[in-house]
Design a protein around this motif. Sequence first.
Motif, short mmCIF file in Angstrom:
data_model
loop_
_atom_site.label_atom_id
_atom_site.label_comp_id
_atom_site.label_asym_id
_atom_site.label_seq_id
_atom_site.Cartn_x
_atom_site.Cartn_y
_atom_site.Cartn_z
N MET A 1 0.87 -1.20 0.01
CA MET A 1 -0.01 0.05 -0.03
C MET A 1 1.01 1.15 0.02
SD MET A 1 -3.16 1.24 2.58
CE MET A 1 -3.79 -0.37 2.51
N SER A 2 0.53 2.35 -0.68
CA SER A 2 1.01 3.34 -0.99
C SER A 2 1.07 4.52 0.21
CB SER A 2 0.85 4.24 -2.01
OG SER A 2 1.30 3.34 -3.44
N ASP A 3 1.88 5.33 0.49
CA ASP A 3 1.55 6.54 1.47
C ASP A 3 0.68 7.43 0.81
OD1 ASP A 3 1.61 8.35 3.45
OD2 ASP A 3 3.79 8.94 3.08
N ILE A 4 -0.39 7.83 1.34
CA ILE A 4 -1.36 8.80 0.77
C ILE A 4 -1.07 10.12 1.32
CG2 ILE A 4 -2.75 6.88 0.05
CD1 ILE A 4 -4.71 7.74 2.21
N THR A 5 -0.41 10.49 2.33
CA THR A 5 -0.39 11.78 3.07
C THR A 5 -0.12 12.83 2.14
OG1 THR A 5 1.90 11.45 3.46
CG2 THR A 5 0.09 10.48 5.34
N VAL A 6 0.48 12.58 0.94
CA VAL A 6 0.76 13.88 0.11
C VAL A 6 -0.04 13.76 -1.31
CG1 VAL A 6 3.00 14.48 1.12
CG2 VAL A 6 2.76 12.74 -0.58
N ARG A 7 -0.78 13.21 -1.34
CA ARG A 7 -1.57 12.97 -2.59
C ARG A 7 -2.71 13.94 -3.03
NH1 ARG A 7 2.38 10.43 -4.38
NH2 ARG A 7 2.90 8.41 -3.53
N SER A 8 -2.97 14.21 -4.08
CA SER A 8 -3.96 15.06 -4.45
C SER A 8 -4.57 14.62 -5.90
CB SER A 8 -3.38 16.47 -4.73
OG SER A 8 -2.41 16.75 -5.87
N THR A 9 -5.77 15.28 -6.28
CA THR A 9 -6.21 14.94 -7.80
C THR A 9 -5.24 15.18 -8.72
OG1 THR A 9 -7.46 17.00 -7.79
CG2 THR A 9 -8.62 15.38 -6.71
N ALA A 10 -4.03 16.13 -8.56
CA ALA A 10 -3.27 16.20 -9.52
C ALA A 10 -2.15 15.24 -9.51
CB ALA A 10 -2.82 17.72 -9.31
N ASN A 11 -1.93 14.85 -8.54
CA ASN A 11 -1.06 13.66 -8.13
C ASN A 11 -1.33 12.48 -7.40
OD1 ASN A 11 1.25 12.29 -7.66
ND2 ASN A 11 2.46 14.01 -6.12
N MET A 12 -2.00 11.62 -7.92
CA MET A 12 -2.72 10.44 -7.34
C MET A 12 -1.78 9.43 -6.97
SD MET A 12 -6.05 11.23 -7.62
CE MET A 12 -6.93 9.26 -7.72
N GLY A 13 -0.38 9.40 -7.42
CA GLY A 13 0.35 8.64 -6.99
C GLY A 13 0.09 7.09 -7.45
N TRP A 14 -0.23 6.98 -8.71
CA TRP A 14 -0.65 5.75 -9.09
C TRP A 14 0.27 4.65 -9.11
CZ3 TRP A 14 -5.76 5.03 -10.21
CH2 TRP A 14 -6.46 6.08 -10.52
N THR A 15 0.00 3.40 -8.84
CA THR A 15 0.97 2.47 -8.73
C THR A 15 0.22 1.26 -9.60
OG1 THR A 15 0.14 1.41 -6.77
CG2 THR A 15 2.05 2.78 -6.56
N THR A 16 0.93 0.21 -10.37
CA THR A 16 0.47 -0.83 -11.16
C THR A 16 0.22 -1.95 -10.20
OG1 THR A 16 1.62 -0.25 -13.25
CG2 THR A 16 0.84 -2.21 -12.84
N GLN A 17 -0.90 -2.46 -10.03
CA GLN A 17 -1.05 -3.69 -9.53
C GLN A 17 -1.75 -4.96 -10.22
OE1 GLN A 17 -0.49 -4.01 -5.97
NE2 GLN A 17 0.47 -2.04 -6.33
N ASN A 18 -1.10 -6.19 -10.24
CA ASN A 18 -1.93 -7.20 -10.94
C ASN A 18 -2.47 -8.04 -10.01
OD1 ASN A 18 -1.04 -6.27 -13.71
ND2 ASN A 18 1.07 -6.26 -12.98
N PHE A 19 -3.40 -8.68 -10.39
CA PHE A 19 -4.23 -9.85 -9.56
C PHE A 19 -4.61 -10.77 -10.53
CE2 PHE A 19 -4.69 -5.90 -7.50
CZ PHE A 19 -4.28 -6.09 -5.91
N THR A 20 -4.40 -11.91 -10.20
CA THR A 20 -4.98 -13.21 -10.99
C THR A 20 -6.35 -13.83 -10.29
OG1 THR A 20 -2.90 -13.55 -11.76
CG2 THR A 20 -4.21 -15.48 -11.71
N TYR A 21 -7.07 -14.02 -10.95
CA TYR A 21 -8.38 -14.55 -10.27
C TYR A 21 -8.77 -15.69 -11.36
CZ TYR A 21 -13.25 -15.34 -9.30
OH TYR A 21 -14.54 -16.13 -9.03
N ILE A 22 -8.88 -16.99 -10.95
CA ILE A 22 -9.27 -18.21 -11.64
C ILE A 22 -10.87 -18.51 -11.13
CG2 ILE A 22 -8.79 -20.59 -12.18
CD1 ILE A 22 -5.92 -20.04 -11.60
#
Length: 55
Positions: free
Chosen positions: A1-22
């Motif tokens: 999980m990312s630290d969200i303390t300095v995030r805004s709508t202009a800087n969402m701090g996107w990270t890539t996550q991949n999940f596998t569901y069978i």
Amino acid sequence: MSDITVRSTANMGWTTQNFTYIPSASVTTLSRQSLTSATSGPALDYIFPSTSIEY
């Protein structure tokens, strides 16, 4: 999980996550639910389900 303390709508701090569901059946439904009770939960973008099956 990312630290969200300095995030805004202009800087969402996107990270890539991949999940596998069978799935256990030929037809299934995927849903998403926030684990927080806040008025704004996680932001999701570019959800791409794949039908590829690799054994």
